[in-house]
Motif scaffolding. Structure first.
Motif, PDB file in Angstrom:
ATOM      1  N   ALA A  50     -18.827 -10.112 -60.105  1.00 44.54           N
ATOM      2  CA  ALA A  50     -18.085  -8.926 -60.558  1.00 44.54           C
ATOM      3  C   ALA A  50     -18.266  -7.769 -59.587  1.00 44.54           C
ATOM      4  O   ALA A  50     -17.299  -7.066 -59.250  1.00 44.54           O
ATOM      5  CB  ALA A  50     -18.554  -8.531 -61.954  1.00 44.54           C
ATOM      6  N   THR A  51     -19.511  -7.574 -59.116  1.00 47.08           N
ATOM      7  CA  THR A  51     -19.762  -6.498 -58.143  1.00 47.08           C
ATOM      8  C   THR A  51     -18.995  -6.730 -56.856  1.00 47.08           C
ATOM      9  O   THR A  51     -18.395  -5.802 -56.292  1.00 47.08           O
ATOM     10  CB  THR A  51     -21.276  -6.406 -57.850  1.00 47.08           C
ATOM     11  N   LEU A  52     -18.990  -7.972 -56.372  1.00 44.31           N
ATOM     12  CA  LEU A  52     -18.252  -8.286 -55.139  1.00 44.31           C
ATOM     13  C   LEU A  52     -16.756  -8.076 -55.313  1.00 44.31           C
ATOM     14  O   LEU A  52     -16.076  -7.591 -54.396  1.00 44.31           O
ATOM     15  CB  LEU A  52     -18.539  -9.728 -54.713  1.00 44.31           C
ATOM     16  N   SER A  53     -16.224  -8.432 -56.481  1.00 40.73           N
ATOM     17  CA  SER A  53     -14.787  -8.240 -56.717  1.00 40.73           C
ATOM     18  C   SER A  53     -14.431  -6.752 -56.722  1.00 40.73           C
ATOM     19  O   SER A  53     -13.393  -6.339 -56.175  1.00 40.73           O
ATOM     20  CB  SER A  53     -14.381  -8.887 -58.043  1.00 40.73           C
ATOM     21  N   ILE A  54     -15.300  -5.936 -57.307  1.00 39.34           N
ATOM     22  CA  ILE A  54     -15.044  -4.482 -57.325  1.00 39.34           C
ATOM     23  C   ILE A  54     -15.116  -3.919 -55.915  1.00 39.34           C
ATOM     24  O   ILE A  54     -14.269  -3.107 -55.507  1.00 39.34           O
ATOM     25  CB  ILE A  54     -16.058  -3.794 -58.262  1.00 39.34           C
ATOM     26  N   ILE A  55     -16.143  -4.334 -55.153  1.00 41.43           N
ATOM     27  CA  ILE A  55     -16.267  -3.864 -53.778  1.00 41.43           C
ATOM     28  C   ILE A  55     -15.052  -4.276 -52.955  1.00 41.43           C
ATOM     29  O   ILE A  55     -14.529  -3.499 -52.146  1.00 41.43           O
ATOM     30  CB  ILE A  55     -17.569  -4.400 -53.145  1.00 41.43           C
TER      31      ILE A  55
ATOM     32  N   THR B  75      -8.684  -2.055 -61.011  1.00 43.80           N
ATOM     33  CA  THR B  75      -9.851  -2.218 -61.875  1.00 43.80           C
ATOM     34  C   THR B  75      -9.431  -2.609 -63.287  1.00 43.80           C
ATOM     35  O   THR B  75     -10.055  -3.475 -63.924  1.00 43.80           O
ATOM     36  CB  THR B  75     -10.672  -0.916 -61.913  1.00 43.80           C
ATOM     37  N   LEU B  76      -8.370  -2.000 -63.796  1.00 39.91           N
ATOM     38  CA  LEU B  76      -7.856  -2.383 -65.115  1.00 39.91           C
ATOM     39  C   LEU B  76      -7.365  -3.823 -65.102  1.00 39.91           C
ATOM     40  O   LEU B  76      -7.503  -4.549 -66.098  1.00 39.91           O
ATOM     41  CB  LEU B  76      -6.737  -1.431 -65.527  1.00 39.91           C
ATOM     42  N   MET B  77      -6.794  -4.239 -63.987  1.00 38.43           N
ATOM     43  CA  MET B  77      -6.339  -5.623 -63.866  1.00 38.43           C
ATOM     44  C   MET B  77      -7.539  -6.581 -63.890  1.00 38.43           C
ATOM     45  O   MET B  77      -7.491  -7.637 -64.533  1.00 38.43           O
ATOM     46  CB  MET B  77      -5.547  -5.785 -62.564  1.00 38.43           C
ATOM     47  N   LEU B  78      -8.629  -6.225 -63.216  1.00 33.72           N
ATOM     48  CA  LEU B  78      -9.834  -7.062 -63.236  1.00 33.72           C
ATOM     49  C   LEU B  78     -10.439  -7.144 -64.638  1.00 33.72           C
ATOM     50  O   LEU B  78     -10.925  -8.204 -65.051  1.00 33.72           O
ATOM     51  CB  LEU B  78     -10.867  -6.503 -62.262  1.00 33.72           C
ATOM     52  N   THR B  79     -10.428  -6.019 -65.367  1.00 39.65           N
ATOM     53  CA  THR B  79     -10.956  -6.055 -66.733  1.00 39.65           C
ATOM     54  C   THR B  79     -10.116  -6.963 -67.624  1.00 39.65           C
ATOM     55  O   THR B  79     -10.648  -7.674 -68.493  1.00 39.65           O
ATOM     56  CB  THR B  79     -11.008  -4.646 -67.342  1.00 39.65           C
ATOM     57  N   ALA B  80      -8.801  -6.965 -67.415  1.00 36.84           N
ATOM     58  CA  ALA B  80      -7.929  -7.844 -68.197  1.00 36.84           C
ATOM     59  C   ALA B  80      -8.246  -9.311 -67.909  1.00 36.84           C
ATOM     60  O   ALA B  80      -8.321 -10.138 -68.836  1.00 36.84           O
ATOM     61  CB  ALA B  80      -6.460  -7.546 -67.878  1.00 36.84           C
TER      62      ALA B  80
ATOM     63  N   SER C 192       2.049  -7.024 -65.422  1.00 32.64           N
ATOM     64  CA  SER C 192       2.224  -8.360 -65.999  1.00 32.64           C
ATOM     65  C   SER C 192       0.876  -9.014 -66.283  1.00 32.64           C
ATOM     66  O   SER C 192       0.669  -9.609 -67.352  1.00 32.64           O
ATOM     67  CB  SER C 192       3.043  -9.239 -65.041  1.00 32.64           C
ATOM     68  N   ILE C 193      -0.060  -8.905 -65.333  1.00 33.48           N
ATOM     69  CA  ILE C 193      -1.388  -9.508 -65.527  1.00 33.48           C
ATOM     70  C   ILE C 193      -2.111  -8.845 -66.698  1.00 33.48           C
ATOM     71  O   ILE C 193      -2.728  -9.520 -67.531  1.00 33.48           O
ATOM     72  CB  ILE C 193      -2.218  -9.389 -64.232  1.00 33.48           C
ATOM     73  N   VAL C 194      -2.037  -7.518 -66.781  1.00 41.34           N
ATOM     74  CA  VAL C 194      -2.707  -6.800 -67.866  1.00 41.34           C
ATOM     75  C   VAL C 194      -2.105  -7.166 -69.221  1.00 41.34           C
ATOM     76  O   VAL C 194      -2.823  -7.445 -70.186  1.00 41.34           O
ATOM     77  CB  VAL C 194      -2.635  -5.283 -67.614  1.00 41.34           C
ATOM     78  N   VAL C 195      -0.785  -7.190 -69.295  1.00 38.90           N
ATOM     79  CA  VAL C 195      -0.116  -7.506 -70.563  1.00 38.90           C
ATOM     80  C   VAL C 195      -0.406  -8.938 -70.988  1.00 38.90           C
ATOM     81  O   VAL C 195      -0.719  -9.208 -72.159  1.00 38.90           O
ATOM     82  CB  VAL C 195       1.406  -7.271 -70.420  1.00 38.90           C
TER      83      VAL C 195
ATOM     84  N   ILE D 261     -21.917  -6.901 -67.516  1.00 36.09           N
ATOM     85  CA  ILE D 261     -20.896  -7.223 -66.512  1.00 36.09           C
ATOM     86  C   ILE D 261     -19.622  -6.442 -66.786  1.00 36.09           C
ATOM     87  O   ILE D 261     -18.977  -5.918 -65.871  1.00 36.09           O
ATOM     88  CB  ILE D 261     -20.623  -8.741 -66.509  1.00 36.09           C
ATOM     89  N   THR D 262     -19.271  -6.344 -68.057  1.00 31.50           N
ATOM     90  CA  THR D 262     -18.039  -5.627 -68.413  1.00 31.50           C
ATOM     91  C   THR D 262     -18.119  -4.156 -68.019  1.00 31.50           C
ATOM     92  O   THR D 262     -17.145  -3.574 -67.525  1.00 31.50           O
ATOM     93  CB  THR D 262     -17.795  -5.743 -69.929  1.00 31.50           C
ATOM     94  N   ASN D 263     -19.280  -3.551 -68.189  1.00 33.87           N
ATOM     95  CA  ASN D 263     -19.418  -2.121 -67.884  1.00 33.87           C
ATOM     96  C   ASN D 263     -19.439  -1.833 -66.390  1.00 33.87           C
ATOM     97  O   ASN D 263     -19.384  -0.669 -65.987  1.00 33.87           O
ATOM     98  CB  ASN D 263     -20.679  -1.559 -68.538  1.00 33.87           C
ATOM     99  N   LEU D 264     -19.543  -2.883 -65.562  1.00 33.86           N
ATOM    100  CA  LEU D 264     -19.385  -2.662 -64.122  1.00 33.86           C
ATOM    101  C   LEU D 264     -17.986  -2.139 -63.806  1.00 33.86           C
ATOM    102  O   LEU D 264     -17.808  -1.293 -62.922  1.00 33.86           O
ATOM    103  CB  LEU D 264     -19.638  -3.959 -63.354  1.00 33.86           C
ATOM    104  N   TYR D 265     -17.001  -2.620 -64.550  1.00 33.71           N
ATOM    105  CA  TYR D 265     -15.625  -2.131 -64.354  1.00 33.71           C
ATOM    106  C   TYR D 265     -15.485  -0.703 -64.893  1.00 33.71           C
ATOM    107  O   TYR D 265     -14.697   0.083 -64.358  1.00 33.71           O
ATOM    108  CB  TYR D 265     -14.637  -3.074 -65.049  1.00 33.71           C
TER     109      TYR D 265
END
Length: 625
Positions: A454-459, A427-432, A511-514, A371-375
């Motif tokens: 995860a796929t739907l969120s990326i799409i 995408t970096l925000m989703l990984t965080a 802010s979300i990433v940090v 799942i993580t590598n989808l990002y």
């Protein structure tokens, strides 16, 4: 592989532009590019023919003369022969273009670039004789080689078991070699079948000066284009191992569609920029009579070959109106021009090569499809798009010191630049967020994250950013203009609220990433300081595993690399747009070069910090299974 590379080059540099020129009923890409496309066409035909000759010779010695096969053929010798073929064909093509004054002119009726020799008629006849001799010799070698192979295989099939065993002891062929011969023979047969309608017409037209109707020439031209994709079909039908691999093509199919669509979209948007004036030497006719048939009837097949949807995108040209305007004149020194051009050229190559390695590694190793590598895939696709559209054209424009591609393509390239930035940040925000729930809130991780979610969120991220980017591009309040001193597109807007919206989006994302990675860092710190009993208790209560910690470190390094490469750019933009402080162009250009590093730094991070990914990279580069 040599045939596949030649077909990919033809599909990238020849057929998309052929399709656009057919749809627009003119050649809008200029005289120089016509010569380049003709050069590519000649190299493609020559390499394809010579590769088939080499395969025929290889099969002949493998099946008919197996005792001498090891003398003439090995992996190194085969590679050297292929490289030699490519070099010879490139030299011959360049010699014809430069030495013999061989020029290529677009014929819209036959949908092809016709070669015209401006030298003496005797030289022209000599060239035609050489081409005929080359074709005859090649066909003779292929027929003789596969004829000998066919006879041996026929004897093999008619033999009884004892004679087969005796043949095996004396070095005869194996069943696997017979299967390989059948596949390669089908490849040669497919190539000859698709090219057969073209050869006699060319002989009649060039050798006997017989006029051939344009419709009769256009049909064989379409037939020859089939040879670029018929080989994978043959491999998939006749080769069981290849067929199994093709069933798992998911990621590579998506990437190929994006790349093929990118070339066709480029040609489509570029076709609206009229370059028909002063592009041909004097006393040279470039245009033939235009066909009275519907243009799309000629371009449907090439578009199908490229697997694009640009038949409809061609008509979107009416939505782009205006003329490209540069913000300022190019005042860079020669040293800076060379630095910018080389840097963006290397960035393009590294980004494409690095992210292609990521795709291949995930394609080859099922264990990496987490799942993580989808990002990771989402970031890689965004970087490939950036390396396909903005950066190659930045390289060209930096060297030319002007923008030659027109207003329409400038808006499209600027839109892609904005889209790439937005997708990367989201995408970096989703990984965080993913890492936060995986490490800090593991009990809720399965509720919010699964492969489908995860796929739907990326799409969703891609769709939202695509809508925002094209909404900005089509809005009359936003215009992308080229700044040659910085080598980038600057957004000129009358909407003051846009700066506030961009600032809020950037601040919220950061802010979300940090916050996400800050919380993850604290949990990992406690995990490292804990003793063994407390670790066991934590694991029993659903805490994070060592594998998840490694994944967090890799993704944190990815975020850190992205922020590091983009950090020089952000404060300069705030100072320039927010506080109206003038920033020297040299400083902005250095910051812009730093942001381009983010397109290829991720594969480096994966290769250094992820052991499984590093092994796959090594296996791919060393051609190991």
């Amino acid at each position: 592989m040599s045939l596949a590379v030649a077909d990919v080059i033809a599909a990238a540099f020849l057929f998309p532009f052929r399709a656009i020129a057919s749809g627009s009923r003119r050649w809008p890409f200029g005289y120089n590019f016509a010569q380049f496309a003709g050069f590519i066409r000649l190299v493609w035909v020559g390499v394809s023919v010579c590769s088939h000759v080499l395969t025929a010779v290889n099969r002949y010695f493998c099946v008919v003369k197996p005792q001498r096969y090891s003398i003439f053929f090995s992996r190194k010798k085969a590679i050297l022969s292929i490289i030699l073929v490519w070099l010879v064909m490139c030299v011959i093509s360049l010699t014809g273009a430069l030495g013999l004054k061989f020029i290529y002119l677009w014929n819209p009726n036959s949908i092809s670039l016709n070669g015209i020799l401006k030298s003496d008629k005797k030289i022209g006849k000599t060239v035609n004789i050489v081409f005929l001799c080359f074709g005859s010799l090649s066909i003779s070698m292929v027929v003789y080689g596969y004829g000998g192979v066919y006879r041996v295989i026929l004897q093999h099939n008619n033999a009884v078991a004892p004679s087969l065993q005796g043949a095996s002891n004396s070095g005869a062929l194996l069943a696997q070699e017979i299967k390989s011969c059948r596949v390669l023979f089908a490849t040669v047969f497919g190539f000859c079948t698709t090219w057969f309608p073209w050869i006699p017409l060319i002989i009649l037209e060039r050798g006997f000066n017989i006029s051939i109707p344009s419709v009769a020439l256009s049909i064989p031209a379409l037939s020859t284009s089939i040879s670029t994709w018929i080989n994978p079909v043959i491999y998939g039908v006749m080769n069981r191992a290849m067929r199994k691999e093709l069933r798992l093509r998911g990621l590579l199919e998506i990437v190929s569609v994006l790349l093929c669509a990118s070339f066709a979209i480029t040609g489509t948007l570029y076709s609206s920029h009229d370059l028909t004036k002063n592009i041909v030497p004097k006393n040279t006719a470039l245009w033939y009579s235009s066909p009275n048939l519907l243009p799309l009837s000629h371009c449907i097949l090439p578009f199908m070959l490229q697997k694009t949807i640009c038949i409809h995108l061609y008509f979107l040209n009416v939505l782009f109106v205006g003329r490209m305007v540069q913000i300022e004149e190019d005042t860079r020194s020669l040293t800076i021009v060379v630095t910018h051009t080389v840097s963006y050229g290397l960035t393009t190559l590294l980004a494409l090569a690095g992210n292609l390695l990521v795709f291949l590694a995930l394609y080859r190793n099922r264990r990496l499809r987490t799942i993580t590598n989808l990002y990771v895939i989402s970031l890689a696709v965004a970087d490939v798009i950036a390396a396909t559209f903005p950066f190659p054209f930045r390289t060209i424009v930096s060297g030319l010191r002007r923008w030659p591609f027109g207003y329409n393509f400038a808006q499209f390239a600027g839109c892609i630049q904005f889209f790439w930035t937005g997708v990367s940040i989201c995408t970096l925000m989703l990984t965080a967020v993913n890492r936060y729930f995986c490490v800090v809130k593991p009990q809720r991780y399965s509720i919010y994250f699964s492969r489908k979610k995860a796929t739907l969120s990326i799409i969703l991220v891609w769709l939202v950013m695509c809508v925002i980017s094209f909404t900005v591009a089509f809005s009359s309040q936003f215009v992308y203009l080229w700044n040659p001193n910085v080598c980038m597109f600057r957004v000129i807007t009358t909407a003051k609220a846009s700066n506030v919206a961009y600032s809020c989006f950037g601040f919220l994302s950061i802010s979300i990433v940090v916050y996400g990675y800050g919380s993850v860092y604290r949990v990992i710190l406690r995990h490292n300081n804990a003793v063994a009993p407390s670790l066991q208790g934590a694991n029993s209560s659903g805490a994070v595993s060592a594998q998840e910690i490694k994944s967090c470190r890799v993704l944190f390094a990815t975020v850190f690399g992205f922020c590091t490469t983009w950090f020089p750019w952000i404060p300069l933009i705030i100072l320039e747009h927010g506080f109206k402080i003038s920033i020297p162009s040299v400083v902005l250009s250095i910051a812009m070069l730093s942001t381009s590093i983010s397109t290829w730094i991720n594969p480096v991070i994966y290769g250094v910090m992820n052991r499984a990914m590093r092994r796959e990279f090594q296996n791919i580069l060393l051609c190991r299974n």
